[in-house]
Design a protein around this motif. Structure first.
Motif, PDB file in Angstrom:
ATOM      1  N   GLY A  82      77.512  62.217  14.830  1.00 53.00           N
ATOM      2  CA  GLY A  82      76.373  62.129  13.932  1.00 53.00           C
ATOM      3  C   GLY A  82      75.257  61.210  14.384  1.00 53.00           C
ATOM      4  O   GLY A  82      74.240  61.083  13.707  1.00 53.00           O
ATOM      5  N   GLU A  83      75.412  60.559  15.500  1.00 48.32           N
ATOM      6  CA  GLU A  83      74.388  59.637  15.985  1.00 48.32           C
ATOM      7  C   GLU A  83      73.225  60.412  16.598  1.00 48.32           C
ATOM      8  O   GLU A  83      73.421  61.412  17.293  1.00 48.32           O
ATOM      9  N   GLU A  84      71.995  59.955  16.333  1.00 46.43           N
ATOM     10  CA  GLU A  84      70.812  60.617  16.869  1.00 46.43           C
ATOM     11  C   GLU A  84      70.623  60.260  18.343  1.00 46.43           C
ATOM     12  O   GLU A  84      70.840  59.125  18.743  1.00 46.43           O
ATOM     13  N   ALA A  85      70.212  61.259  19.128  1.00 44.86           N
ATOM     14  CA  ALA A  85      69.924  61.021  20.545  1.00 44.86           C
ATOM     15  C   ALA A  85      68.661  60.184  20.675  1.00 44.86           C
ATOM     16  O   ALA A  85      67.653  60.446  20.019  1.00 44.86           O
ATOM     17  N   ARG A  86      68.708  59.178  21.534  1.00 42.28           N
ATOM     18  CA  ARG A  86      67.572  58.283  21.738  1.00 42.28           C
ATOM     19  C   ARG A  86      67.030  58.344  23.156  1.00 42.28           C
ATOM     20  O   ARG A  86      65.927  57.875  23.410  1.00 42.28           O
ATOM     21  N   ARG A  87      67.810  58.872  24.087  1.00 43.53           N
ATOM     22  CA  ARG A  87      67.366  58.999  25.479  1.00 43.53           C
ATOM     23  C   ARG A  87      67.513  60.481  25.852  1.00 43.53           C
ATOM     24  O   ARG A  87      68.597  60.938  26.200  1.00 43.53           O
ATOM     25  N   VAL A  88      66.408  61.197  25.760  1.00 44.68           N
ATOM     26  CA  VAL A  88      66.430  62.662  25.857  1.00 44.68           C
ATOM     27  C   VAL A  88      65.722  63.130  27.122  1.00 44.68           C
ATOM     28  O   VAL A  88      64.630  62.657  27.452  1.00 44.68           O
ATOM     29  N   ILE A  89      66.351  64.047  27.811  1.00 47.77           N
ATOM     30  CA  ILE A  89      65.743  64.749  28.937  1.00 47.77           C
ATOM     31  C   ILE A  89      65.559  66.207  28.537  1.00 47.77           C
ATOM     32  O   ILE A  89      66.450  66.807  27.930  1.00 47.77           O
ATOM     33  N   VAL A  90      64.406  66.777  28.895  1.00 45.59           N
ATOM     34  CA  VAL A  90      64.112  68.165  28.532  1.00 45.59           C
ATOM     35  C   VAL A  90      63.830  68.982  29.784  1.00 45.59           C
ATOM     36  O   VAL A  90      63.045  68.561  30.649  1.00 45.59           O
ATOM     37  N   ALA A  91      64.444  70.143  29.870  1.00 52.80           N
ATOM     38  CA  ALA A  91      64.183  71.108  30.939  1.00 52.80           C
ATOM     39  C   ALA A  91      63.648  72.385  30.298  1.00 52.80           C
ATOM     40  O   ALA A  91      64.402  73.227  29.841  1.00 52.80           O
ATOM     41  N   GLY A  92      62.321  72.481  30.253  1.00 53.03           N
ATOM     42  CA  GLY A  92      61.677  73.631  29.627  1.00 53.03           C
ATOM     43  C   GLY A  92      60.408  73.187  28.925  1.00 53.03           C
ATOM     44  O   GLY A  92      60.462  72.423  27.950  1.00 53.03           O
ATOM     45  N   GLY A  93      59.262  73.632  29.415  1.00 55.94           N
ATOM     46  CA  GLY A  93      57.985  73.156  28.899  1.00 55.94           C
ATOM     47  C   GLY A  93      57.796  73.375  27.407  1.00 55.94           C
ATOM     48  O   GLY A  93      57.256  72.505  26.716  1.00 55.94           O
ATOM     49  N   ALA A  94      58.227  74.529  26.881  1.00 59.57           N
ATOM     50  CA  ALA A  94      58.056  74.805  25.455  1.00 59.57           C
ATOM     51  C   ALA A  94      58.866  73.821  24.611  1.00 59.57           C
ATOM     52  O   ALA A  94      58.412  73.383  23.549  1.00 59.57           O
ATOM     53  N   LEU A  95      60.056  73.460  25.082  1.00 69.36           N
ATOM     54  CA  LEU A  95      60.878  72.508  24.345  1.00 69.36           C
ATOM     55  C   LEU A  95      60.238  71.128  24.331  1.00 69.36           C
ATOM     56  O   LEU A  95      60.278  70.416  23.322  1.00 69.36           O
ATOM     57  N   THR A  96      59.644  70.739  25.457  1.00 68.73           N
ATOM     58  CA  THR A  96      58.950  69.452  25.517  1.00 68.73           C
ATOM     59  C   THR A  96      57.790  69.424  24.531  1.00 68.73           C
ATOM     60  O   THR A  96      57.567  68.421  23.832  1.00 68.73           O
ATOM     61  N   GLU A  97      57.041  70.519  24.443  1.00 66.42           N
ATOM     62  CA  GLU A  97      55.950  70.600  23.472  1.00 66.42           C
ATOM     63  C   GLU A  97      56.463  70.372  22.058  1.00 66.42           C
ATOM     64  O   GLU A  97      55.827  69.698  21.242  1.00 66.42           O
TER      65      GLU A  97
END
Length: 287
Positions: A25-40
């Motif tokens: 249940g802990e929220e992610a605080r260090r996130v990596i994104v692979a995919g431009g639409a997701l980053t947006e």
């Protein structure tokens, strides 16, 4: 080979020790994104402060330039990615290779794969998926409602056009020989959403930009990404092409250029992208 495997095992062991694991249940605080639409979407949710890295397709908003890059989403490296100590990796379905994703999971890092259908509904689904993964479902619902309202306005605007120009999308921004888009491609979906006809609908996927393919398509408008124009070194190679010169688009020098992520990303800016494309296909630039 054994030395390589041993080195990889050591790296993965270190990654497990260094990378923070999420509790239930802990929220992610260090996130990596692979995919431009997701980053947006992460930015649209107001959670840019959680990003510690993105792939090279993540080019919007401009602030993404300041973030560490993890390379191209189809060729991810687990070692470099894990060195950023993420507690969550968000990736579109095309991300890989599978071995790298497996190594990231083995290191104890949560990996969420988000489906990427090239449809307006797919854009809404991405918003909800990203928001849920980040533990902000209520924000995601608000953004989804705003997106759906914008899409409804876009549909009404496109419905006001009576003509259906024949449009040929030229894929050049990936390097190599230019290709043209047929059915079941992101470009095909965008052309149809903009109330136009894909001049390459006679075939499926992408095929080389041959004289035969161009003459069969006989487009009235050309569509290409701004990155594709850069790769070609300008528009002259298109207008100098012996087959393109003979098409209605070639005679009139009718072309529309748009940023690749904006045009083909099917992210939260999709309603704006479709509405702009629909307008510019009817009043294309003359170059």
């Amino acid at each position: 080979m054994k030395k390589t495997q041993r080195a990889m095992s050591i790296l993965l062991w270190l990654a497990v020790w260094l990378c923070p694991a999420l509790a239930q249940g802990e929220e992610a605080r260090r996130v990596i994104v692979a995919g431009g639409a997701l980053t947006e979407i992460v930015y649209a949710l107001g959670l840019a402060d959680r990003l510690v890295g993105v792939d090279i397709t993540s080019s919007f908003p401009p602030e993404t330039e300041k973030l560490p890059k993890i390379g191209y989403l189809r060729n991810l490296g687990s070692e470099g990615l894990l060195s950023l100590r993420p507690d969550l990796v968000l990736a579109i379905a095309e991300a890989g290779p599978p071995e790298a994703l497996a190594q990231i999971r083995a290191a104890g890092t949560r990996v969420e794969i988000v489906a990427t259908p090239n449809t307006p509904e797919g854009g809404a689904q991405k918003i909800i998926a990203v928001a849920d993964a980040l533990g902000v479902s209520s924000r995601g619902q608000e953004l989804e409602q705003s997106y759906r309202a914008a899409w409804q306005a876009t549909q009404q605007a496109v419905a006001g056009y009576r003509d259906r120009p024949r449009v040929l999308f030229i894929l050049a921004h990936t390097g190599g020989n230019p290709m043209v888009a047929g059915r079941d491609t992101a470009a095909d979906a965008m052309i149809r959403l903009a109330g136009a006809d894909n001049a390459g609908a006679g075939f499926e996927g992408y095929k080389p930009m041959s004289a035969e393919a161009i003459m069969a398509a006989n487009p009235e408008v050309l569509l290409i990404t701004t990155e594709g124009v850069d790769v070609l070194g300008g528009l002259d190679p298109l207008w100098d092409h012996p087959a393109l010169r003979l098409t209605p688009a070639g005679h009139a020098h009718h072309i529309v250029t748009l940023d690749s992520l904006y045009l083909l990303g099917f992210g939260p800016r999709l309603p704006d992208a479709v509405q702009e494309l629909a307008r510019r296909l009817r009043t294309p630039e003359t170059e």
